[in-house]
Design a protein around this motif. Structure first.
Motif, PDB file in Angstrom:
ATOM      1  N   GLU A  19       0.755  -0.967   0.017  1.00 60.26           N
ATOM      2  CA  GLU A  19       0.049  -0.334  -0.019  1.00 60.26           C
ATOM      3  C   GLU A  19       0.933   1.083   0.276  1.00 60.26           C
ATOM      4  OE1 GLU A  19      -2.857   2.714   2.515  1.00 60.26           O
ATOM      5  OE2 GLU A  19      -2.294   0.749   3.121  1.00 60.26           O
ATOM      6  N   VAL A  20       0.318   2.318  -0.868  1.00 60.12           N
ATOM      7  CA  VAL A  20       1.432   3.921  -0.894  1.00 60.12           C
ATOM      8  C   VAL A  20       1.018   4.112   0.323  1.00 60.12           C
ATOM      9  CG1 VAL A  20       2.049   5.721  -2.178  1.00 60.12           C
ATOM     10  CG2 VAL A  20       1.573   3.546  -3.298  1.00 60.12           C
ATOM     11  N   VAL A  21       1.183   4.574   1.218  1.00 58.28           N
ATOM     12  CA  VAL A  21       1.005   5.296   2.754  1.00 58.28           C
ATOM     13  C   VAL A  21       1.371   6.704   1.973  1.00 58.28           C
ATOM     14  CG1 VAL A  21       0.983   3.644   3.593  1.00 58.28           C
ATOM     15  CG2 VAL A  21       2.841   5.072   4.169  1.00 58.28           C
ATOM     16  N   ALA A  22       2.095   7.369   1.918  1.00 65.17           N
ATOM     17  CA  ALA A  22       2.857   9.033   1.061  1.00 65.17           C
ATOM     18  C   ALA A  22       3.050   8.413   0.192  1.00 65.17           C
ATOM     19  CB  ALA A  22       3.535   9.946   2.709  1.00 65.17           C
ATOM     20  N   ALA A  23       3.582   9.697  -0.761  1.00 68.46           N
ATOM     21  CA  ALA A  23       3.468  10.095  -2.527  1.00 68.46           C
ATOM     22  C   ALA A  23       3.501  11.416  -2.318  1.00 68.46           C
ATOM     23  CB  ALA A  23       2.718   9.278  -2.853  1.00 68.46           C
ATOM     24  N   SER A  24       4.657  11.382  -3.335  1.00 62.91           N
ATOM     25  CA  SER A  24       4.690  13.582  -3.686  1.00 62.91           C
ATOM     26  C   SER A  24       3.268  13.437  -4.625  1.00 62.91           C
ATOM     27  CB  SER A  24       5.910  13.457  -3.969  1.00 62.91           C
ATOM     28  OG  SER A  24       5.850  12.823  -5.560  1.00 62.91           O
ATOM     29  N   ASP A  27      -2.176  11.788  -5.895  1.00 64.46           N
ATOM     30  CA  ASP A  27      -3.497  10.364  -6.371  1.00 64.46           C
ATOM     31  C   ASP A  27      -2.761   9.352  -6.457  1.00 64.46           C
ATOM     32  OD1 ASP A  27      -5.191  11.985  -7.703  1.00 64.46           O
ATOM     33  OD2 ASP A  27      -3.625  11.977  -9.261  1.00 64.46           O
ATOM     34  N   ALA A  28      -1.603   9.206  -5.548  1.00 63.50           N
ATOM     35  CA  ALA A  28      -0.658   7.798  -5.113  1.00 63.50           C
ATOM     36  C   ALA A  28      -0.765   7.328  -4.133  1.00 63.50           C
ATOM     37  CB  ALA A  28       0.536   7.751  -6.216  1.00 63.50           C
ATOM     38  N   ILE A  29      -1.474   8.049  -3.699  1.00 62.62           N
ATOM     39  CA  ILE A  29      -1.419   7.634  -2.005  1.00 62.62           C
ATOM     40  C   ILE A  29      -2.927   5.967  -1.578  1.00 62.62           C
ATOM     41  CG2 ILE A  29      -2.247   8.469   0.348  1.00 62.62           C
ATOM     42  CD1 ILE A  29      -0.427  10.853   0.150  1.00 62.62           C
ATOM     43  N   ASP A  30      -2.513   6.351  -0.797  1.00 66.31           N
ATOM     44  CA  ASP A  30      -3.830   4.711  -1.205  1.00 66.31           C
ATOM     45  C   ASP A  30      -3.853   3.881  -2.058  1.00 66.31           C
ATOM     46  OD1 ASP A  30      -4.404   5.350   1.922  1.00 66.31           O
ATOM     47  OD2 ASP A  30      -6.002   7.214   1.157  1.00 66.31           O
ATOM     48  N   LEU A  43       7.732   0.442  -9.109  1.00 67.35           N
ATOM     49  CA  LEU A  43       6.811  -0.472  -8.153  1.00 67.35           C
ATOM     50  C   LEU A  43       5.840  -0.278  -9.977  1.00 67.35           C
ATOM     51  CD1 LEU A  43       6.840  -0.801  -4.441  1.00 67.35           C
ATOM     52  CD2 LEU A  43       8.311  -1.674  -6.396  1.00 67.35           C
ATOM     53  N   THR A  44       5.711  -1.352 -10.197  1.00 66.19           N
ATOM     54  CA  THR A  44       4.161  -1.800 -10.594  1.00 66.19           C
ATOM     55  C   THR A  44       3.227  -2.517  -9.683  1.00 66.19           C
ATOM     56  OG1 THR A  44       5.365  -1.961 -12.839  1.00 66.19           O
ATOM     57  CG2 THR A  44       2.958  -2.462 -12.959  1.00 66.19           C
ATOM     58  N   ILE A  45       1.971  -2.062  -9.599  1.00 66.13           N
ATOM     59  CA  ILE A  45       1.530  -2.190  -8.534  1.00 66.13           C
ATOM     60  C   ILE A  45      -0.235  -2.896  -8.596  1.00 66.13           C
ATOM     61  CG2 ILE A  45      -0.006  -2.118  -6.376  1.00 66.13           C
ATOM     62  CD1 ILE A  45       1.552  -0.081  -5.838  1.00 66.13           C
ATOM     63  N   GLU A  46      -0.602  -4.035  -9.163  1.00 70.37           N
ATOM     64  CA  GLU A  46      -1.555  -4.640 -10.092  1.00 70.37           C
ATOM     65  C   GLU A  46      -3.037  -4.278  -8.147  1.00 70.37           C
ATOM     66  OE1 GLU A  46      -3.325  -8.379 -11.037  1.00 70.37           O
ATOM     67  OE2 GLU A  46      -2.468  -7.387 -12.957  1.00 70.37           O
ATOM     68  N   GLY A  47      -4.447  -3.894  -9.192  1.00 67.56           N
ATOM     69  CA  GLY A  47      -5.500  -3.651  -7.230  1.00 67.56           C
ATOM     70  C   GLY A  47      -6.461  -4.305  -8.331  1.00 67.56           C
ATOM     71  N   GLY A  48      -6.843  -5.267  -8.122  1.00 67.41           N
ATOM     72  CA  GLY A  48      -8.518  -5.607  -9.156  1.00 67.41           C
ATOM     73  C   GLY A  48      -7.780  -5.028 -10.773  1.00 67.41           C
ATOM     74  N   ALA A  49      -9.059  -4.685 -11.234  1.00 67.24           N
ATOM     75  CA  ALA A  49      -8.448  -4.389 -12.594  1.00 67.24           C
ATOM     76  C   ALA A  49      -7.660  -3.167 -13.095  1.00 67.24           C
ATOM     77  CB  ALA A  49      -9.808  -3.797 -13.302  1.00 67.24           C
ATOM     78  N   ARG A  50      -7.015  -3.111 -12.666  1.00 68.99           N
ATOM     79  CA  ARG A  50      -5.971  -1.206 -12.733  1.00 68.99           C
ATOM     80  C   ARG A  50      -4.638  -2.059 -12.040  1.00 68.99           C
ATOM     81  NH1 ARG A  50      -7.377   4.184 -11.124  1.00 68.99           N
ATOM     82  NH2 ARG A  50      -6.013   4.210 -12.909  1.00 68.99           N
ATOM     83  N   VAL A  51      -3.772  -1.200 -13.054  1.00 74.54           N
ATOM     84  CA  VAL A  51      -2.329  -1.443 -12.693  1.00 74.54           C
ATOM     85  C   VAL A  51      -1.749   0.175 -12.914  1.00 74.54           C
ATOM     86  CG1 VAL A  51      -0.315  -2.081 -13.579  1.00 74.54           C
ATOM     87  CG2 VAL A  51      -2.257  -3.206 -14.131  1.00 74.54           C
ATOM     88  N   TRP A  52      -0.755   0.289 -11.847  1.00 74.60           N
ATOM     89  CA  TRP A  52      -0.313   1.464 -10.995  1.00 74.60           C
ATOM     90  C   TRP A  52       1.309   1.301 -11.247  1.00 74.60           C
ATOM     91  CZ3 TRP A  52      -3.960  -0.805  -8.615  1.00 74.60           C
ATOM     92  CH2 TRP A  52      -5.693   1.067  -7.949  1.00 74.60           C
ATOM     93  N   ARG A  53       2.080   2.289 -11.687  1.00 72.90           N
ATOM     94  CA  ARG A  53       3.246   2.569 -11.845  1.00 72.90           C
ATOM     95  C   ARG A  53       3.649   3.709 -11.069  1.00 72.90           C
ATOM     96  NH1 ARG A  53       2.087   0.609 -16.543  1.00 72.90           N
ATOM     97  NH2 ARG A  53       2.444  -1.088 -17.006  1.00 72.90           N
ATOM     98  N   VAL A  54       3.984   3.228  -9.762  1.00 75.82           N
ATOM     99  CA  VAL A  54       4.905   3.977  -9.269  1.00 75.82           C
ATOM    100  C   VAL A  54       6.680   4.494  -8.374  1.00 75.82           C
ATOM    101  CG1 VAL A  54       4.294   5.283  -6.435  1.00 75.82           C
ATOM    102  CG2 VAL A  54       2.923   3.809  -7.561  1.00 75.82           C
ATOM    103  N   ALA A  55       6.732   5.690  -8.422  1.00 72.39           N
ATOM    104  CA  ALA A  55       8.343   5.819  -8.312  1.00 72.39           C
ATOM    105  C   ALA A  55       8.814   5.524  -7.327  1.00 72.39           C
ATOM    106  CB  ALA A  55       8.654   7.450  -9.469  1.00 72.39           C
ATOM    107  N   GLN A  56       9.904   4.761  -7.082  1.00 73.09           N
ATOM    108  CA  GLN A  56      10.032   4.277  -5.632  1.00 73.09           C
ATOM    109  C   GLN A  56      10.710   5.300  -4.669  1.00 73.09           C
ATOM    110  OE1 GLN A  56      12.418   0.933  -4.732  1.00 73.09           O
ATOM    111  NE2 GLN A  56      12.075  -0.443  -6.839  1.00 73.09           N
ATOM    112  N   ALA A  57      11.477   6.469  -5.547  1.00 72.29           N
ATOM    113  CA  ALA A  57      11.816   7.671  -4.295  1.00 72.29           C
ATOM    114  C   ALA A  57      11.033   8.319  -4.613  1.00 72.29           C
ATOM    115  CB  ALA A  57      12.796   8.241  -5.357  1.00 72.29           C
ATOM    116  N   ASP A  58       9.618   8.800  -5.142  1.00 71.77           N
ATOM    117  CA  ASP A  58       8.800   9.571  -4.270  1.00 71.77           C
ATOM    118  C   ASP A  58       8.042   8.736  -3.496  1.00 71.77           C
ATOM    119  OD1 ASP A  58      10.151  11.273  -6.682  1.00 71.77           O
ATOM    120  OD2 ASP A  58       9.316  10.980  -7.785  1.00 71.77           O
TER     121      ASP A  58
END
Length: 65
Positions: A19-24, A27-30, A43-58
């Motif tokens: 889970e993304v708990v904080a982000a710059s 929209d990426a939080i939660d 990190l590429t995260i798959e949740g349900g029918a969605r896929v997100w790409r979240v920068a690790q540094a941010d």
């Protein structure tokens, strides 16, 4: 080596729940799901029918061990 909070950085993250708990980017939080791909920058995260790409540094992540 067992997977613990102390050894997490030495292990493969693919397959772990996250889970993304904080982000710059607010929209990426939660975002939550399972890590399906890991690079040095994203990190590429798959949740349900969605896929997100979240920068690790941010972002700060909470992993389910």
């Amino acid at each position: 080596m067992p997977l613990t909070p102390e050894t997490l950085t030495r292990h493969e993250l693919v397959g772990l729940n996250v889970e993304v708990v904080a982000a710059s980017t607010p929209d990426a939080i939660d975002i939550s799901g399972r890590v399906v791909m890991e690079t040095s920058q994203l990190l590429t995260i798959e949740g349900g029918a969605r896929v997100w790409r979240v920068a690790q540094a941010d972002a700060t992540f909470a992993f389910g061990l």
